[in-house]
Design an enzyme around this catalytic site. Structure first.
Site, PDB file in Angstrom:
ATOM      1  N   SER A   1      23.768  23.571 -19.392  1.00 50.18           N
ATOM      2  CA  SER A   1      24.456  22.284 -19.540  1.00 50.18           C
ATOM      3  C   SER A   1      23.786  21.447 -20.617  1.00 50.18           C
TER       4      SER A   1
ATOM      5  N   LEU B   1      33.040  10.824 -21.946  1.00 45.51           N
ATOM      6  CA  LEU B   1      34.511  10.845 -21.950  1.00 45.51           C
ATOM      7  C   LEU B   1      35.042  10.398 -20.578  1.00 45.51           C
TER       8      LEU B   1
ATOM      9  N   GLU C   1      35.657   8.763 -16.981  1.00 45.17           N
ATOM     10  CA  GLU C   1      35.450   7.424 -16.404  1.00 45.17           C
ATOM     11  C   GLU C   1      35.644   7.505 -14.897  1.00 45.17           C
TER      12      GLU C   1
ATOM     13  N   ILE D   1      27.885  11.566 -16.585  1.00 46.92           N
ATOM     14  CA  ILE D   1      27.540  11.938 -17.954  1.00 46.92           C
ATOM     15  C   ILE D   1      26.197  12.679 -17.992  1.00 46.92           C
TER      16      ILE D   1
ATOM     17  N   LEU E   1      22.352  38.542   1.297  1.00 50.48           N
ATOM     18  CA  LEU E   1      20.957  38.183   1.592  1.00 50.48           C
ATOM     19  C   LEU E   1      20.773  37.623   3.008  1.00 50.48           C
ATOM     20  N   GLY E   2      21.847  37.478   3.750  1.00 50.96           N
ATOM     21  CA  GLY E   2      21.730  36.959   5.113  1.00 50.96           C
ATOM     22  C   GLY E   2      21.025  35.614   5.122  1.00 50.96           C
TER      23      GLY E   2
ATOM     24  N   GLU F   1      34.240  20.018 -17.460  1.00 45.83           N
ATOM     25  CA  GLU F   1      34.852  20.607 -18.670  1.00 45.83           C
ATOM     26  C   GLU F   1      36.271  21.100 -18.409  1.00 45.83           C
TER      27      GLU F   1
HETATM   28  P1  TGC Z   1      48.019  16.412 -24.864  1.00 48.07           P
HETATM   29  O1  TGC Z   1      49.192  15.530 -25.095  1.00 48.07           O
HETATM   30  O2  TGC Z   1      48.236  17.818 -24.423  1.00 48.07           O
HETATM   31  O3  TGC Z   1      47.129  16.456 -26.199  1.00 48.07           O
HETATM   32  C1  TGC Z   1      46.732  15.278 -26.866  1.00 48.07           C
HETATM   33  C2  TGC Z   1      46.297  15.672 -28.267  1.00 48.07           C
HETATM   34  O4  TGC Z   1      45.165  16.561 -28.183  1.00 48.07           O
HETATM   35  C3  TGC Z   1      45.498  17.844 -28.765  1.00 48.07           C
HETATM   36  N1  TGC Z   1      44.868  18.862 -27.915  1.00 48.07           N
HETATM   37  C4  TGC Z   1      43.795  19.554 -28.310  1.00 48.07           C
HETATM   38  N2  TGC Z   1      43.110  19.557 -29.452  1.00 48.07           N
HETATM   39  C5  TGC Z   1      42.064  20.381 -29.548  1.00 48.07           C
HETATM   40  N3  TGC Z   1      41.682  21.183 -28.525  1.00 48.07           N
HETATM   41  C6  TGC Z   1      42.346  21.203 -27.365  1.00 48.07           C
HETATM   42  N4  TGC Z   1      41.924  21.986 -26.370  1.00 48.07           N
HETATM   43  C7  TGC Z   1      43.450  20.366 -27.207  1.00 48.07           C
HETATM   44  N5  TGC Z   1      44.337  20.121 -26.201  1.00 48.07           N
HETATM   45  C8  TGC Z   1      45.196  19.205 -26.654  1.00 48.07           C
HETATM   46  C9  TGC Z   1      47.010  17.895 -28.753  1.00 48.07           C
HETATM   47  O5  TGC Z   1      47.479  18.786 -29.749  1.00 48.07           O
HETATM   48  C10 TGC Z   1      47.347  16.456 -29.041  1.00 48.07           C
HETATM   49  O6  TGC Z   1      47.098  16.228 -30.410  1.00 48.07           O
HETATM   50  P2  TGC Z   1      47.981  15.215 -31.271  1.00 48.07           P
HETATM   51  O7  TGC Z   1      47.371  15.242 -32.624  1.00 48.07           O
HETATM   52  O8  TGC Z   1      49.396  15.753 -31.205  1.00 48.07           O
HETATM   53  O9  TGC Z   1      47.878  13.879 -30.585  1.00 48.07           O
HETATM   54  O10 TGC Z   1      47.042  15.644 -23.880  1.00 48.07           O
HETATM   55  P3  TGC Z   1      47.169  15.311 -22.341  1.00 48.07           P
HETATM   56  O11 TGC Z   1      46.802  13.880 -22.178  1.00 48.07           O
HETATM   57  O12 TGC Z   1      48.488  15.794 -21.801  1.00 48.07           O
HETATM   58  O13 TGC Z   1      45.960  16.157 -21.705  1.00 48.07           O
HETATM   59  C11 TGC Z   1      45.957  17.508 -21.654  1.00 48.07           C
HETATM   60  C12 TGC Z   1      44.776  18.022 -20.754  1.00 48.07           C
HETATM   61  C13 TGC Z   1      45.022  17.711 -19.303  1.00 48.07           C
HETATM   62  C14 TGC Z   1      44.756  19.513 -20.952  1.00 48.07           C
HETATM   63  C15 TGC Z   1      43.452  17.383 -21.202  1.00 48.07           C
HETATM   64  O14 TGC Z   1      43.425  16.044 -20.959  1.00 48.07           O
HETATM   65  C16 TGC Z   1      42.241  18.025 -20.547  1.00 48.07           C
HETATM   66  O15 TGC Z   1      41.731  19.025 -21.042  1.00 48.07           O
HETATM   67  N6  TGC Z   1      41.717  17.430 -19.406  1.00 48.07           N
HETATM   68  C17 TGC Z   1      40.471  17.887 -18.814  1.00 48.07           C
HETATM   69  C18 TGC Z   1      39.390  16.856 -19.096  1.00 48.07           C
HETATM   70  C19 TGC Z   1      38.055  17.467 -19.327  1.00 48.07           C
HETATM   71  O16 TGC Z   1      37.908  18.673 -19.549  1.00 48.07           O
HETATM   72  N7  TGC Z   1      37.010  16.651 -19.313  1.00 48.07           N
HETATM   73  C20 TGC Z   1      35.708  17.134 -19.622  1.00 48.07           C
HETATM   74  C21 TGC Z   1      34.749  15.979 -19.817  1.00 48.07           C
HETATM   75  S1  TGC Z   1      33.237  16.450 -20.614  1.00 48.07           S
HETATM   76  C22 TGC Z   1      32.419  17.352 -19.471  1.00 48.07           C
HETATM   77  O17 TGC Z   1      32.860  17.677 -18.427  1.00 48.07           O
HETATM   78  C23 TGC Z   1      31.074  17.763 -19.878  1.00 48.07           C
HETATM   79  S2  TGC Z   1      30.201  18.690 -18.715  1.00 48.07           S
HETATM   80  C24 TGC Z   1      28.860  18.932 -19.669  1.00 48.07           C
HETATM   81  C25 TGC Z   1      27.893  19.914 -19.163  1.00 48.07           C
HETATM   82  O18 TGC Z   1      26.966  19.455 -18.455  1.00 48.07           O
HETATM   83  O19 TGC Z   1      27.965  21.115 -19.579  1.00 48.07           O
HETATM   84  P1  FAD Z   2      39.976  14.594 -10.759  1.00 45.49           P
HETATM   85  O1  FAD Z   2      40.555  14.579 -12.120  1.00 45.49           O
HETATM   86  O2  FAD Z   2      40.142  13.397  -9.913  1.00 45.49           O
HETATM   87  O3  FAD Z   2      40.533  15.875  -9.982  1.00 45.49           O
HETATM   88  C1  FAD Z   2      40.357  16.031  -8.577  1.00 45.49           C
HETATM   89  C2  FAD Z   2      41.132  17.274  -8.132  1.00 45.49           C
HETATM   90  O4  FAD Z   2      42.545  17.099  -8.441  1.00 45.49           O
HETATM   91  C3  FAD Z   2      40.703  18.542  -8.865  1.00 45.49           C
HETATM   92  O5  FAD Z   2      40.744  19.633  -7.986  1.00 45.49           O
HETATM   93  C4  FAD Z   2      41.763  18.715  -9.946  1.00 45.49           C
HETATM   94  O6  FAD Z   2      41.942  20.082 -10.343  1.00 45.49           O
HETATM   95  C5  FAD Z   2      43.005  18.178  -9.217  1.00 45.49           C
HETATM   96  N1  FAD Z   2      43.992  17.699 -10.183  1.00 45.49           N
HETATM   97  C6  FAD Z   2      43.903  16.641 -11.034  1.00 45.49           C
HETATM   98  N2  FAD Z   2      45.019  16.543 -11.778  1.00 45.49           N
HETATM   99  C7  FAD Z   2      45.843  17.541 -11.399  1.00 45.49           C
HETATM  100  C8  FAD Z   2      47.138  17.992 -11.805  1.00 45.49           C
HETATM  101  N3  FAD Z   2      47.800  17.389 -12.779  1.00 45.49           N
HETATM  102  N4  FAD Z   2      47.659  19.072 -11.189  1.00 45.49           N
HETATM  103  C9  FAD Z   2      46.970  19.733 -10.222  1.00 45.49           C
HETATM  104  N5  FAD Z   2      45.739  19.364  -9.797  1.00 45.49           N
HETATM  105  C10 FAD Z   2      45.182  18.292 -10.385  1.00 45.49           C
HETATM  106  N6  FAD Z   2      32.180  14.192 -18.108  1.00 45.49           N
HETATM  107  C11 FAD Z   2      31.843  13.751 -19.357  1.00 45.49           C
HETATM  108  O7  FAD Z   2      32.625  13.073 -20.021  1.00 45.49           O
HETATM  109  N7  FAD Z   2      30.620  14.056 -19.875  1.00 45.49           N
HETATM  110  C12 FAD Z   2      29.695  14.781 -19.218  1.00 45.49           C
HETATM  111  O8  FAD Z   2      28.599  15.046 -19.741  1.00 45.49           O
HETATM  112  C13 FAD Z   2      30.022  15.237 -17.902  1.00 45.49           C
HETATM  113  N8  FAD Z   2      29.087  15.914 -17.168  1.00 45.49           N
HETATM  114  C14 FAD Z   2      29.356  16.213 -15.861  1.00 45.49           C
HETATM  115  C15 FAD Z   2      28.340  16.724 -15.063  1.00 45.49           C
HETATM  116  C16 FAD Z   2      28.578  16.987 -13.717  1.00 45.49           C
HETATM  117  C17 FAD Z   2      27.474  17.494 -12.855  1.00 45.49           C
HETATM  118  C18 FAD Z   2      29.875  16.785 -13.177  1.00 45.49           C
HETATM  119  C19 FAD Z   2      30.152  17.114 -11.740  1.00 45.49           C
HETATM  120  C20 FAD Z   2      30.888  16.267 -13.959  1.00 45.49           C
HETATM  121  C21 FAD Z   2      30.633  15.957 -15.307  1.00 45.49           C
HETATM  122  N9  FAD Z   2      31.610  15.347 -16.103  1.00 45.49           N
HETATM  123  C22 FAD Z   2      31.304  14.918 -17.373  1.00 45.49           C
HETATM  124  C23 FAD Z   2      32.891  14.968 -15.528  1.00 45.49           C
HETATM  125  C24 FAD Z   2      33.883  16.125 -15.393  1.00 45.49           C
HETATM  126  O9  FAD Z   2      34.393  16.500 -16.626  1.00 45.49           O
HETATM  127  C25 FAD Z   2      34.986  15.701 -14.430  1.00 45.49           C
HETATM  128  O10 FAD Z   2      34.415  15.669 -13.137  1.00 45.49           O
HETATM  129  C26 FAD Z   2      36.169  16.621 -14.465  1.00 45.49           C
HETATM  130  O11 FAD Z   2      36.861  16.524 -15.700  1.00 45.49           O
HETATM  131  C27 FAD Z   2      37.169  16.354 -13.320  1.00 45.49           C
HETATM  132  O12 FAD Z   2      37.435  15.002 -13.172  1.00 45.49           O
HETATM  133  P2  FAD Z   2      37.310  14.287 -11.724  1.00 45.49           P
HETATM  134  O13 FAD Z   2      35.998  14.682 -11.144  1.00 45.49           O
HETATM  135  O14 FAD Z   2      37.611  12.869 -11.926  1.00 45.49           O
HETATM  136  O15 FAD Z   2      38.421  14.990 -10.840  1.00 45.49           O
END
Ligand code: TGC
Ligand code: FAD
Length: 390
Positions: free
Chosen positions: A95, A135, A137, A167, A344-345, A369
């Site tokens: 991570s 990213l 909130e 975050i 591993l029980g 992610e």
């Molecule tokens: P949507 O309308 O589909 O797209 C908006 C704009 O974004 C473009 N796009 C992408 N571009 C690059 N890569 C991708 N994978 C892309 N997916 C979409 C799209 O073409 C569009 O561009 P434009 O120029 O036409 O405006 O957006 P939506 O609002 O419907 O959302 C789609 C969805 C649900 C797939 C997206 O919001 C999503 O992936 N949600 C998941 C959020 C997420 O993954 N959060 C992660 C936070 S960071 C984190 O967790 C770090 S953990 C760190 C660690 O410890 O390792």
């Molecule tokens: P929610 O979005 O509230 O989802 C809750 C449940 O509902 C999930 O099972 C989901 O699959 C389901 N769900 C939501 N929408 C739908 C739908 N449309 N259809 C069907 N099911 C749905 N974020 C950052 O920005 N930066 C970081 O560095 C970062 N680090 C992290 C580290 C840790 C340890 C953890 C736990 C999280 C971290 N995150 C970070 C946040 C992470 O990306 C979010 O937790 C993740 O994107 C899911 O958001 P949420 O927890 O609000 O769940």
């Protein structure tokens, strides 16, 4: 415990170049010698092993697949194999490397100004500065497009207000890449330096998962930053989502590493542990079935990761390919950890063995992610042409 020699059922290694094997071997040795001896204690005490940073930097693992600015310039497959080994050590370590490399260095490298690149990339590559990616909130996780954090232009500055949650590395960071919505409703990336008035980071406590990793909340309250701290090269949700492609790719490899650690532990244990006479538990069909499930899924995950990596190296990868890899490889890793725990029980629940630590970590990896189900929907949209998010 003998050194880890890898898991290779189907001659996977014959598909790797010498450079790829070298990158993996370098990371493997580092994990065996420096990470495994200390990681259980870090997990128990909920602390990130900061002392490893200079070594990780020296090995070139920060921003490893970027070129110049002190970065190692590895291929995406080499980078992936390094991530696999780091996560074999602990998901928290991978991570850290993912956030630093894919979520902070990559966006500065790809979307940053020359001044931003010169200022930050060498420090981040050297592990002298730590970065985080804001990213998510409190009210917007899977749907980051709804974010409430706002940036308002005031002369030569932007004023940020809002909150970010969950975050990784938040409170450790010298630089936070905060994504905020501007007055034109477009999302942009802002580099917020530690110590900026109005910026605060605090830590989440009580985690049962990723204990050897720092997870924070960030708050911006009338936080004024110079306009030159905006990433000039991108606007819209495409910006943060492009970074997520990079990080999800690393996680897809990382899951294999965690699964390998659990499989290897369970296999050794099953051959040594005897019940019902003098027979090892590995001699029973039900135990073999679990081990066979694990090696089969690990093998499939390896080939999936390698093909995605090869496509990425040829710039032919699609985000939905990466979604399949992240979704599948983390899910099989979590199931492998659960099956290993079962084999591993009672010993499976203590930290004399790595399996429950990996299992708990993987619960976070499954969610962050993009959750497992969000990746299903991304792939679903790709094959049907119909978005099912709303
Ligand atoms: P949507 O309308 O589909 O797209 C908006 C704009 O974004 C473009 N796009 C992408 N571009 C690059 N890569 C991708 N994978 C892309 N997916 C979409 C799209 O073409 C569009 O561009 P434009 O120029 O036409 O405006 O957006 P939506 O609002 O419907 O959302 C789609 C969805 C649900 C797939 C997206 O919001 C999503 O992936 N949600 C998941 C959020 C997420 O993954 N959060 C992660 C936070 S960071 C984190 O967790 C770090 S953990 C760190 C660690 O410890 O390792
Ligand atoms: P929610 O979005 O509230 O989802 C809750 C449940 O509902 C999930 O099972 C989901 O699959 C389901 N769900 C939501 N929408 C739908 C739908 N449309 N259809 C069907 N099911 C749905 N974020 C950052 O920005 N930066 C970081 O560095 C970062 N680090 C992290 C580290 C840790 C340890 C953890 C736990 C999280 C971290 N995150 C970070 C946040 C992470 O990306 C979010 O937790 C993740 O994107 C899911 O958001 P949420 O927890 O609000 O769940």
């Amino acid at each position: 415990m003998p050194a880890f020699s890898g898991v290779d059922f189907l001659d996977f290694d014959s598909l790797l170049t010498d450079d790829e094997k070298l990158a993996r071997q370098t990371a493997r040795k580092f994990v065996d010698e420096q990470v495994l001896p200390i990681i259980e204690e870090c997990n128990r005490e909920a602390k990130f092993p900061m002392q490893l940073l200079p070594m990780i930097a020296e090995l070139g693992f920060f921003g490893a697949n970027l070129k110049g600015h002190g970065c190692a310039g590895m291929s995406n497959v080499e980078y992936g194999l390094v991530m696999q080994e780091l996560e074999r050590g602990d998901s928290g370590l991978r991570s850290f490397a993912s956030v630093q490399s894919a979520l902070v260095m990559y966006p500065i490298y790809t979307f940053g100004s020359e001044a931003q690149k010169e200022k930050w990339l060498p420090q981040l590559a050297a592990g002298k500065a730590i970065g985080c990616f804001g990213l998510t909130e409190p009210q917007f996780g899977s749907n980051p497009g709804g974010m409430l954090t706002r940036a308002v232009r005031k002369g030569g500055s932007y004023v940020l207000n809002g909150e970010k949650m969950w975050i990784t590395n938040g409170s450790l960071s010298a630089i936070a890449l905060v994504w905020a919505k501007c007055e034109d409703e477009k999302i942009r990336g802002f580099l917020v330096e530690k110590g900026t008035p109005g910026f605060k980071a605090w830590d989440v406590h009580g985690k049962w998962s990723l204990r050897a990793s720092v997870t924070s909340g960030l708050a911006m309250s009338d936080c004024k930053i110079p306009a030159e701290n905006v990433l000039p090269g991108v606007e819209g949700l495409r910006g943060p989502l492009s970074c997520l492609n990079q990080a999800r790719y690393g996680i897809g490899w990382g899951g294999i590493g965690a699964a390998m650690a659990c499989y290897d532990t369970a296999l050794r244990y099953a051959k040594e542990r005897k019940q019902f006479g003098n027979k090892p538990i590995a001699s029973h069909q039900l135990v073999q079935e679990k081990l066979v499930w694990m090696i089969t899924e690990i093998t499939k995950a390896q080939f999936l990761a390698l093909q995605v990596g090869r496509l990425k190296d040829k710039t032919r990868v699609h985000p939905s390919h990466i979604s399949m890899m992240k979704m599948n490889n983390v899910a099989i890793a979590l199931e492998t950890a659960r099956k290993a725990r079962e084999i591993l029980g009672a010993n499976g629940i203590v930290d004399d063995y790595c399996v429950m630590r990996h299992m708990n970590n993987l619960e976070s990896v499954y969610t962050y992610e993009g959750t497992h189900d969000i990746h299903k929907l991304i792939i679903g949209e790709r094959i049907t042409g119909i978005a099912a998010f709303e």
